[in-house]
Design a protein around this motif. Structure first.
Motif: not given
Length: 941
Positions: A291-302
């Motif tokens: 799981f990753s999240s960023s300050l670019d307003n996005s969440i992603r599952l890898w």
């Protein structure tokens, strides 16, 4: 975002932000033997909970008193730090406990049952969470000058110990039970420690530095086992624990690097996915899913399932990575937004999960052929300044058109398929002439039929394009060229008439001598209204392509405009020579100024009309949104925000208002209280009225007060209106309760409705019985074996239960029996009125022969007050229908009627007499009014 109280609008929902600037927390909850993963993302002053499998929003916490600065979670509770307080939310919904530390909190971490909090002064607070209330067990005062805590970690198997990283590059081991520093490493890493993470090996920590280096450090041996490097600051580190020796690191540029720890080499990098700093990396225990999240307003599952060890993206949840610039409703609930990141997105106001990205502003399909195939280029990100939408041709072709800042091209989109258009709209003059190199599109409009697009430019030109094909149709000029009919018939295309054989442009005079600031087309598709900066308003006939009317006022500049959706009014911003701005309403039918509003603020950022055309909303650069009543030209409401509003949009049904604010990625929606609330205030305010923040409590959202000594004009108006609605205008008039029809209309037929809605199939029997119960197999499944004595005992118990049920008396029946005065009966009616439909039906059915006369006496007293007329009729019909056997019973022979029967008969006779008298009076008025109306209809005027 902070906002002030309004009497016309109430907050509904914020859209577009999926994760905030604070690192999320991953929570595992256990229900039996099953574990559920959820992601807790702090956004402003609340926390959104996502399902870890599909990243669907499943809950939202209550708002906290301040912005959330850190969050931690366990399987039983969620801890959130907001300002100087730490709050406990067991189910990430309600706040059950709060502990005030008195100092702003920067970081929190959960170690077993102890919560470690790091304040802004590098002080350490240890809080016990096992007791009923949060209790502080240890407090160590910090000194940010000597040892500024920048990272914290709890090594595995190190009981009651944490490792602290400092901004100077030193590490320290602290015992959180005794408060003593066990060991301080003399080694200096040479840069600020930004992240500490436990590896899959004991005693080994991963240390991330601000200069981009990553070290594998053995805490027990004080030894560096390996070194890795990034190009910029390392923000997060994660390790796979499913048997693979893989480390994943992230930096401030949004780059993810995958490392093989056995070979100590780089497997690969993932760039261009996250466009900003990555603040969270987390592997699901025992699985190759990250799981990753960023300050670019996005969440992603890898998922790591490829042979080369590189991950592939499973699920993406994102919004605008940069502040939103414009918003526009394209249907009743769907809103289209454009951000400064160049993306166009669509959201559903009624759902947090319905979101769609249409694409990013860049070269269209017709432009791809000009780019060589051997070059790798990225689309230029452009800021969208205006969105024009037409719903008539949504199913046929492109129906959304976007104007970019400092660009002459208009991008096209389609909301039916949620895709980018196949072409751009741009005139050839901006490609041929060097004089127009600095030109840009400044105005945009779509015809009412959806077939044509009108574009105004900073050069004064106005072009008309076909929305289906994207071809140029006509250019409006102040001096149209004279051409014969024969030459016009031989033209191959409309656009070619402006090009000579040698390739130069001709007959391309501009429509105005100054930049075009606004364009609008009337609802009948007859005229085009063009506004330029010098104060000219020209009305062009779409049939003849010639001007039909002109308006001009010297010394005034004209700016942006907004068209009313239901009438012929167009709001235009006017700027005087002194710089004062106002809004004038232009009637496009009569070609005159219908209204003028002067007190609209120093500078107007956006304006729009309500869906019914009654209100004009104007947003200025001082964070105010003023609402004007167009009919009376009065100011009726002022909304105050912490940031200026840059875009406004009203939906077609008038339920919601969408606002976009400067520097905010979120789109805020507000519900129209006039459509939902009964006590909505619509009254004129002084022209110079502006609300102010409460100086005593800056953090509160609501600023209006109900104190009698308060000077808040809006609060006084609200209280006055609510008191006014309680006053009866005339005692001889009959008034209703104001409750919705669902609270009383279906009450007499509620039993029939429940009978009709019963399930057609009964409850299925369980095929397998518990092992400790004896059962006999049957065709339908099984039946429990019981002897005859048990059956008799159960029958006897059921009869006793039924008899006791009949003898039960509800709380409402007790209130009726104890009612002795008129006020007691009216109070009993208020209790019954507050119940839901099923509760009222139960109370009426629970009436016995003793309480039934009192019930009708209560209805009679309410009927005499001439209030709640529809409720009295509904309750009376239900009682007569339910207890008709008691009402219609007669005594034969020598039987003497009981006192209850005599009282009931007396009450019913009086009830019937009172209703008949009032109805005769109303019937005479009805007949008289009907006769007058019929005479007017048949009269020859």
């Amino acid at each position: 975002m902070k906002r002030a109280e309004s009497e016309l609008f109430i907050p509904h929902r914020s859209l577009g932000v999926v994760v905030g600037d604070v690192a999320p927390s991953i929570r595992s909850t256990f229900v039996g033997k099953r574990s559920t993963l959820s992601v807790l993302c702090p956004i402003d002053n609340f926390i959104i909970q996502y399902n870890g499998k599909k990243l669907r929003a499943i809950g939202m916490s209550d708002p906290l008193n301040d912005r959330v600065s850190a969050v931690a979670s366990s399987s039983s509770s969620v801890f959130a730090a907001a300002g100087t307080q730490i709050s406990v939310l067991p189910f990430c919904r309600e706040i059950t406990e709060t502990l005030d530390l008195g100092v702003p909190i920067a970081q929190i971490m959960l170690v077993g049952t102890q919560l470690i909090a790091i304040d802004s002064n590098s002080g350490i607070h240890v809080i016990e969470t096992t007791s009923e209330n949060l209790q502080k067990s240890l407090h160590l005062e910090g000194n940010s000058e000597s040892f500024e805590i920048s990272a914290i970690c709890h090594p595995s198997t190190y009981l009651n110990k944490i490792v602290l990283g400092s901004a100077s590059g030193k590490l320290r081991i602290l015992n959180i039970r005794t408060g003593k520093v066990i060991h301080e490493f003399q080694r200096e890493f040479g840069a600020k420690i930004t992240h500490l993470e436990q590896t899959t090996a004991l005693d080994v920590l991963a240390v991330g530095l601000e200069n981009g280096e990553v070290f594998l450090f053995n805490v027990k041996m004080d030894k560096i086992l390996g070194a890795f490097r990034h190009d910029t600051k390392v923000t997060n580190i994660a390790f796979r624990d499913d048997g693979e020796s893989t480390m994943v690191t992230a930096d401030a540029n949004g780059t993810i690097a995958i490392w093989d720890l056995e070979k100590q080499e780089l497997l690969g990098k993932i760039t261009g996915i996250h466009s900003n700093e990555i603040n969270c990396l987390h592997f699901i225990p025992g699985e190759p899913i990250m799981f990753s999240s960023s300050l670019d307003n996005s969440i992603r599952l890898w998922i790591f399932d490829s042979a080369d060890g590189m991950p592939r993206e499973l699920i993406r949840l994102e919004g605008h990575s940069k502040p939103c610039a414009s918003a526009k409703f394209v249907s009743q609930n769907e809103i289209l937004t454009a951000g400064k990141d160049g993306s166009i997105r669509k959201y559903d106001v009624t759902s947090l999960t319905m979101r769609q990205k249409l694409g990013s502003v860049g070269p269209g399909k017709d432009m791809k052929s000009t780019v060589p195939s051997n070059t790798t280029t990225t689309a230029v990100v452009q800021n969208v300044a205006e969105i024009a939408f037409g719903w008539q041709r949504e199913a046929a072709w492109n129906n959304v058109f976007c104007r970019q800042v400092n660009d002459t091209k208009i991008t096209t989109w389609q909301t039916r398929n949620n895709t980018h258009g196949a072409f751009h709209l741009e005139h050839d003059r901006f490609k041929k002439k060097v004089d127009f190199i600095d030109a840009s599109a400044t105005a945009l409009a779509v015809s009412s039929c959806g077939n044509f697009v009108f574009i105004g430019y900073s050069t004064g030109h106005i072009d008309q394009f076909n929305a289906q094909s994207g071809r140029h149709v006509h250019s409006y000029t102040s001096a149209p060229p004279k051409s014969s009919k024969k030459n016009s018939k031989n033209r191959k295309s409309k656009s070619s008439s402006f090009i000579n054989s040698n390739g130069s442009l001709q007959n391309d005079a501009p429509a105005a001598d100054s930049p075009i600031t606004a364009l609008s087309v009337d609802q009948l598709n007859k005229e085009l209204m063009a506004v330029d900066k010098d104060g000219h308003i020209v009305f062009w006939s779409l049939a003849t392509k010639k001007p039909v009317a002109r308006m001009f006022k010297s010394g005034v500049q004209l700016g942006i405009s907004a068209q009313c959706p239901v009438n012929s009014l167009v709001g235009v911003v006017s700027i005087t020579e002194t710089g004062k701005e106002g809004v004038v309403l232009v009637d496009t039918i009569c070609h005159t100024v219908a209204r003028a509003f002067e007190t609209v603020g120093p500078k107007v950022n956006a304006l729009t009309f309500s869906s019914d055309g009654k209100w004009l909303l104007v947003a200025d650069n001082q964070s105010y949104i003023r609402v004007f009543d167009i009919v009376t030209s009065q100011l009726i409401d002022v909304l105050l925000f912490s940031k200026p509003c840059v875009s406004l949009s009203y939906n077609e049904t008038g339920q919601y208002l969408a606002t976009v604010h400067e520097g905010e990625r979120a789109i805020y929606t507000w519900a129209n209280k006039e459509m939902f609330a009964m006590d909505c205030v619509v009254r004129a305010l002084p022209p110079n009225y502006v609300p102010e923040w409460d100086a005593d409590d800056i953090g509160m959202i609501m600023i209006d007060s109900d104190d009698e000594d308060g000077d808040d004009t809006r609060s006084q108006l609200g209280k006055a209106l609510r008191e006014f609605k309680k006053v009866t205008i005339d005692e001889n008039l009959i008034s209703f309760s104001g409750l919705p029809s669902s609270r009383w209309a279906n009450l007499p037929d509620l039993a029939m409705i429940k009978e009709r809605n019963k399930p057609t199939e009964g409850v299925r029997k369980v095929k397998q019985a518990p092992f400790f119960l004896a059962a006999a197999a049957t065709l339908d499944g099984f039946e429990f074996e019981m002897d005859e004595m048990e059956g008799k005992d159960q029958d006897q118990e059921s009869h006793i239960a039924k008899r006791e049920l009949l003898e039960l008396e509800s709380a409402f029946s007790k209130v009726l029996r104890s009612a002795n005065t008129k006020q007691d009966l009216l109070a009993a009616f208020d209790i019954l009125r507050a119940m839901n439909l099923s509760g009222i039906d139960f109370q009426i059915r629970s009436l016995n022969p003793k309480t039934l006369p009192i019930f009708f006496r209560m209805l009679l007293e309410v009927l005499k007050t001439k209030k709640n007329f529809e409720l009295v009729q509904s309750y009376a019909v239900t009682a007569l229908k339910t207890h008709r056997s008691i009402v219609w019973s007669t005594k034969n022979g020598d039987d003497v009627a009981s006192p209850e029967d005599e009282e009931l008969t007396e009450v019913l006779e009086e009830f019937y007499k009172y209703e008949k008298e009032n109805w005769n009076e109303l019937e005479d008025l009805f007949v008289e009014n009907m006769a007058v109306v019929q005479w007017i209809k048949n009269a020859l005027l």
